[in-house]
Motif scaffolding. Structure first.
Motif, short mmCIF file in Angstrom:
data_model
loop_
_atom_site.label_atom_id
_atom_site.label_comp_id
_atom_site.label_asym_id
_atom_site.label_seq_id
_atom_site.Cartn_x
_atom_site.Cartn_y
_atom_site.Cartn_z
N ASP A 37 0.83 -1.20 0.00
CA ASP A 37 0.00 0.00 0.00
C ASP A 37 0.87 1.26 0.00
OD1 ASP A 37 -2.59 1.34 0.16
OD2 ASP A 37 -1.96 1.89 2.19
N ASP A 38 1.92 1.25 0.82
CA ASP A 38 2.84 2.40 0.85
C ASP A 38 3.54 2.60 -0.48
OD1 ASP A 38 2.16 2.78 3.50
OD2 ASP A 38 3.96 1.80 4.29
N ALA A 41 1.05 3.94 -2.97
CA ALA A 41 0.76 5.35 -2.67
C ALA A 41 1.86 6.25 -3.21
CB ALA A 41 0.58 5.54 -1.17
N THR A 42 3.09 5.86 -3.00
CA THR A 42 4.23 6.64 -3.49
C THR A 42 4.22 6.72 -5.01
OG1 THR A 42 5.57 5.98 -1.59
CG2 THR A 42 6.76 6.80 -3.52
N SER A 44 1.67 6.14 -7.10
CA SER A 44 0.49 6.84 -7.61
C SER A 44 0.63 8.34 -7.45
CB SER A 44 -0.78 6.32 -6.96
OG SER A 44 -0.82 6.64 -5.59
N ASP A 45 1.26 8.79 -6.36
CA ASP A 45 1.52 10.22 -6.18
C ASP A 45 2.44 10.75 -7.27
OD1 ASP A 45 -0.02 10.88 -4.02
OD2 ASP A 45 1.63 10.82 -2.56
N LYS A 46 3.48 9.99 -7.57
CA LYS A 46 4.47 10.44 -8.56
C LYS A 46 3.88 10.56 -9.96
CE LYS A 46 7.97 10.61 -5.76
NZ LYS A 46 8.57 11.86 -5.36
N ASN A 48 0.54 10.79 -10.52
CA ASN A 48 -0.70 11.56 -10.39
C ASN A 48 -1.97 10.78 -10.79
OD1 ASN A 48 -2.12 13.85 -9.63
ND2 ASN A 48 -2.07 14.71 -11.69
N SER A 50 -4.87 7.65 -8.98
CA SER A 50 -5.28 7.01 -7.73
C SER A 50 -4.63 5.64 -7.59
CB SER A 50 -6.80 6.87 -7.68
OG SER A 50 -7.23 5.88 -8.59
N LYS A 51 -4.54 5.16 -6.35
CA LYS A 51 -4.00 3.82 -6.12
C LYS A 51 -4.88 2.77 -6.79
CE LYS A 51 -3.76 3.95 -1.69
NZ LYS A 51 -3.61 3.58 -0.28
#
Length: 74
Positions: A37-38, A41-42, A44-46, A48, A50-51
């Motif tokens: 999950d972590d 999340a990283t 998906s943030d990079k 842009n 959603s997970k």
């Protein structure tokens, strides 16, 4: 631990497609390990997105699931 069936090319393809294709989905819900999950999340943030979208794209790219036409008939 499961043996890795595919290489990192799948993730690269998902990232490339995620940056190009932005389509709407309804919902995707699965249970995953907190470390995964972590990592999702990283990533998906990079890029842009959603997970859930990232997971869906990985499943499509790996061939685990296939997209079906909206008007599918038997």
């Amino acid at each position: 631990m499961a043996k890795q069936k595919y290489d990192r090319q799948i993730i690269k393809n998902v990232i490339d497609k995620s940056l190009k294709n932005k389509k709407e989905i309804t919902q995707l819900t699965i249970k995953i390990d907190s470390k995964l999950d972590d990592a999702l999340a990283t990533l998906s943030d990079k890029i842009n997105i959603s997970k859930n979208r990232l997971i869906e794209n990985i499943l499509y790219e790996s061939g685990i699931i296939e997209e079906v036409e909206e008007n599918y008939y038997d």
